[in-house]
Write an enzyme that holds these catalytic residues in place. Structure first.
Site, PDB file in Angstrom:
ATOM      1  NE  ARG A 182      23.261  89.003   1.748  1.00  0.00           N
ATOM      2  CZ  ARG A 182      24.120  89.778   2.231  1.00  0.00           C
ATOM      3  NH1 ARG A 182      25.113  90.231   1.012  1.00  0.00           N
ATOM      4  NH2 ARG A 182      24.342  90.494   3.157  1.00  0.00           N
ATOM      5  CE  LYS A 200       9.295  70.307  -1.638  1.00  0.00           C
ATOM      6  NZ  LYS A 200       8.201  69.173  -1.247  1.00  0.00           N
ATOM      7  CG  HIS A 215       7.244  61.553   0.422  1.00  0.00           C
ATOM      8  ND1 HIS A 215       6.387  61.215  -0.633  1.00  0.00           N
ATOM      9  CD2 HIS A 215       8.472  61.988   0.369  1.00  0.00           C
ATOM     10  CE1 HIS A 215       7.458  61.250  -1.595  1.00  0.00           C
ATOM     11  NE2 HIS A 215       8.562  61.582  -1.235  1.00  0.00           N
ATOM     12  CE  LYS A 251       9.262  68.205  -8.062  1.00  0.00           C
ATOM     13  NZ  LYS A 251      10.102  67.521  -7.143  1.00  0.00           N
ATOM     14  CG  HIS A 282       9.624  61.265   5.286  1.00  0.00           C
ATOM     15  ND1 HIS A 282       9.370  62.811   5.258  1.00  0.00           N
ATOM     16  CD2 HIS A 282      10.163  60.987   4.433  1.00  0.00           C
ATOM     17  CE1 HIS A 282       9.955  63.242   4.187  1.00  0.00           C
ATOM     18  NE2 HIS A 282      10.441  62.048   3.552  1.00  0.00           N
ATOM     19  CG  ASN A 292       5.067  66.410   0.373  1.00  0.00           C
ATOM     20  OD1 ASN A 292       6.123  66.103  -0.094  1.00  0.00           O
ATOM     21  ND2 ASN A 292       4.805  67.514   0.865  1.00  0.00           N
ATOM     22  CG  HIS A 315      13.100  58.816   0.125  1.00  0.00           C
ATOM     23  ND1 HIS A 315      12.758  59.492   1.136  1.00  0.00           N
ATOM     24  CD2 HIS A 315      12.659  59.433  -1.046  1.00  0.00           C
ATOM     25  CE1 HIS A 315      11.851  60.093   0.650  1.00  0.00           C
ATOM     26  NE2 HIS A 315      11.670  60.350  -0.540  1.00  0.00           N
ATOM     27  CD  GLU A 349       9.703  60.175  -4.399  1.00  0.00           C
ATOM     28  OE1 GLU A 349       8.740  60.586  -4.541  1.00  0.00           O
ATOM     29  OE2 GLU A 349      10.462  60.106  -3.478  1.00  0.00           O
ATOM     30  NE  ARG A 357       7.517  71.135  -5.065  1.00  0.00           N
ATOM     31  CZ  ARG A 357       8.465  71.600  -5.344  1.00  0.00           C
ATOM     32  NH1 ARG A 357       8.556  72.967  -5.567  1.00  0.00           N
ATOM     33  NH2 ARG A 357       9.469  70.929  -5.226  1.00  0.00           N
ATOM     34  CD  GLU A 366       5.352  70.765  -0.108  1.00  0.00           C
ATOM     35  OE1 GLU A 366       6.443  70.347  -0.651  1.00  0.00           O
ATOM     36  OE2 GLU A 366       5.090  70.362   1.004  1.00  0.00           O
TER      37      GLU A 366
HETATM   38  N1  GLY Z   1       9.734  65.658  -4.120  1.00  0.00           N
HETATM   39  C1  GLY Z   1       8.454  66.251  -3.896  1.00  0.00           C
HETATM   40  C2  GLY Z   1       8.572  67.768  -4.264  1.00  0.00           C
HETATM   41  O1  GLY Z   1       9.418  68.079  -5.073  1.00  0.00           O
HETATM   42  O2  GLY Z   1       7.759  68.683  -3.989  1.00  0.00           O
END
Ligand code: GLY
Length: 464
Positions: free
Chosen positions: A241, A263, A362, A341, A366, A359, A378, A305, A355, A351
């Site tokens: 956990r 993430k 993306h 960030k 993607h 993206n 990527h 990025e 946040r 998010e």
């Molecule tokens: N890479 C985008 C984020 O961490 O929200």
């Protein structure tokens, strides 16, 4: 005059109403007396204010050293309750509460300034940039320091077991250098590439921890790029956990973006990141020296990025990247991106809103990644994915940067197939896909776009 009488008299006088029986000179003399008294109190308050801020400074130092957040609402409310009870006069107690709240805001602002100064000043350890991701009990330090890899193990796991996860694309010596500082390190190297973000590899890590009797007090350390970080973080979030997770990103892409923010995920059923969790690391250590062994193509992919963050949030950083040889200002780009960030994640860790701007590029990115079957990196797909989502002038500026740093400028694949693949992206919802657009550098908009709308944007840029 007792403590509760003074404010009553003052309020009567300052509202222009003389106390009963006082007129003319007598009332004026009382006013003078009250003003003198206030002046004296202000002098004492100036002294108290300096003492208070000196104490606040010590609190800021402690919080920075222990990764604690500046804001602690529960404690603030407790302090307000305790101090408000000291005011006997109910009529002015709400004013005092307002005063305390203001004072707390001033103190927190001072702490933020101290922390920001520490990040930039030469007074800190030379060559080291440090900050704290402030997420209440999930706060953690982020350090950028050349050569830091050598002290990582000692920093994170001098007295417990550490599962160190790396991949076949990362020079072996990096993970070994980290392991050397750990009391008991167990090294696992997984195959390089997105295919490792799988349930099989996840359970490989879980097995490694079970076989070595890891307990909840032990930890996992990722030494690698985004795949290693996402996978190791997710394994750490699941094992018993949740055990402590540390991230030592070794690609530019993971240093500027994926290593912070919590993430973690694996792919499943053909969908990227579909099984995952927000699980913040306990610490992130970034050693830009490791980028020396990174192929130029990977550096460019990482820059994509950083460019994404700059184009959405930071015109100055974008202009620096435009005007410079990016490889010569990598530390500045890493720190600039981390600052952006950090600010975004501190406001919206899960998010729910802001946040989502991270993206940017993306959705179509993607789709391109799926359509080109892993042929493009990527970051390269994100770079391409940003182009249809920008205004013409921003796109021209992006393309000039792409040419300079070696990012792809054209998508030669099948646009319809890429957009169809984008629809499988987890961000697809009824009524369209949430997208980010940028019409002016440093500003972004969140919109909903239909698949047809996305396709026509892509065709307008690439024609195919
Ligand atoms: N890479 C985008 C984020 O961490 O929200």
């Amino acid at each position: 005059m007792n403590q509760n009488e003074a404010p009553d008299k003052l309020s009567e006088n300052l509202s222009g109403k003389a106390p009963d029986g006082l007129t003319g000179e007598a009332a004026e003399s009382l006013l003078d007396e009250a003003r003198c008294e206030i002046n004296g109190i202000d002098r004492e308050m100036a002294e108290l204010f300096c003492r208070r801020m000196a104490a606040v400074r010590k609190v800021a130092q402690y919080k920075a050293a222990h990764g604690l957040p500046i804001t602690d609402r529960a404690r603030e409310e407790e302090v307000i309750r305790r101090n408000a009870a000291l005011i006997g006069d109910e009529a002015i107690r709400p004013d005092y509460i307002a005063f305390l709240r203001e004072t707390m805001e001033v103190s927190k602002e001072y702490q933020r300034r101290l922390l920001a100064a520490k990040e930039t000043s030469a007074g800190g350890t030379p060559g080291r940039w440090e900050t704290v991701m402030r997420l209440r009990e999930e706060s953690y330090p982020i350090t950028v320091e050349r050569g830091a890899l050598a002290r990582a193990g000692e920093y994170f796991a001098p007295d417990r077991k550490a599962l160190i996860v790396t991949d076949s694309g990362v020079p072996e010596e990096y993970a070994k250098r980290v392991a050397a500082g750990c009391r008991e390190a167990h090294l696992v190297s997984i195959p390089e590439g997105e295919a490792s973000k799988s349930p099989e590899t996840l359970f490989l890590l879980i097995d490694a921890m079970m076989q070595n009797n890891f307990t909840r007090g032990d930890c996992a350390i990722a030494v690698g790029g985004g795949v290693v970080g996402d996978l190791t973080g997710f394994a750490a979030s699941c094992y018993m956990r949740g055990i402590d997770f540390y991230n030592i990103p070794t690609t530019l892409l993971s240093q500027v973006d994926s290593s912070i923010g919590g993430k973690t995920a694996i792919d499943y059923g053909g969908i990227k990141n579909i099984v995952g969790a927000f699980y913040q690391p306990k610490g992130v250590l970034i050693d830009p020296d490791v980028l020396k062994t990174l192929p130029e193509r990977q550096i460019a992919a990482g820059l994509a990025e950083a460019i994404k963050m700059a184009v959405c949030f930071d015109r100055e950083l974008f202009e620096r990247i435009e005007a410079s040889n990016a490889e010569q200002i990598l530390d500045e780009i890493i720190i600039g991106s981390l600052r952006i960030k950090q600010a975004v994640v501190e406001k919206d860790a899960k998010e729910a809103g802001l946040r989502r701007a991270l993206n940017f590029g993306h959705t179509i990115g993607h789709g391109i990644e799926a359509e080109r079957g892993g042929e493009l990196l990527h970051g390269e797909c994100v770079a391409l994915g940003m182009l249809p989502m920008c205004g013409g002038e921003v796109r021209r500026r992006l393309l000039r940067i792409y040419e300079k740093v070696g990012l792809p400028c054209r998508f030669d694949g099948d646009v319809s197939r890429a957009i169809a693949a984008a629809a499988h992206d987890k961000k697809a919802e009824d009524g369209g896909i949430r997208v980010i657009t940028v019409e002016r550098v440093g500003e972004f908009e969140m919109k909903r776009e239909t698949l047809a709308g996305l396709e026509s944007r892509a065709r307008a840029v690439w024609g195919n």
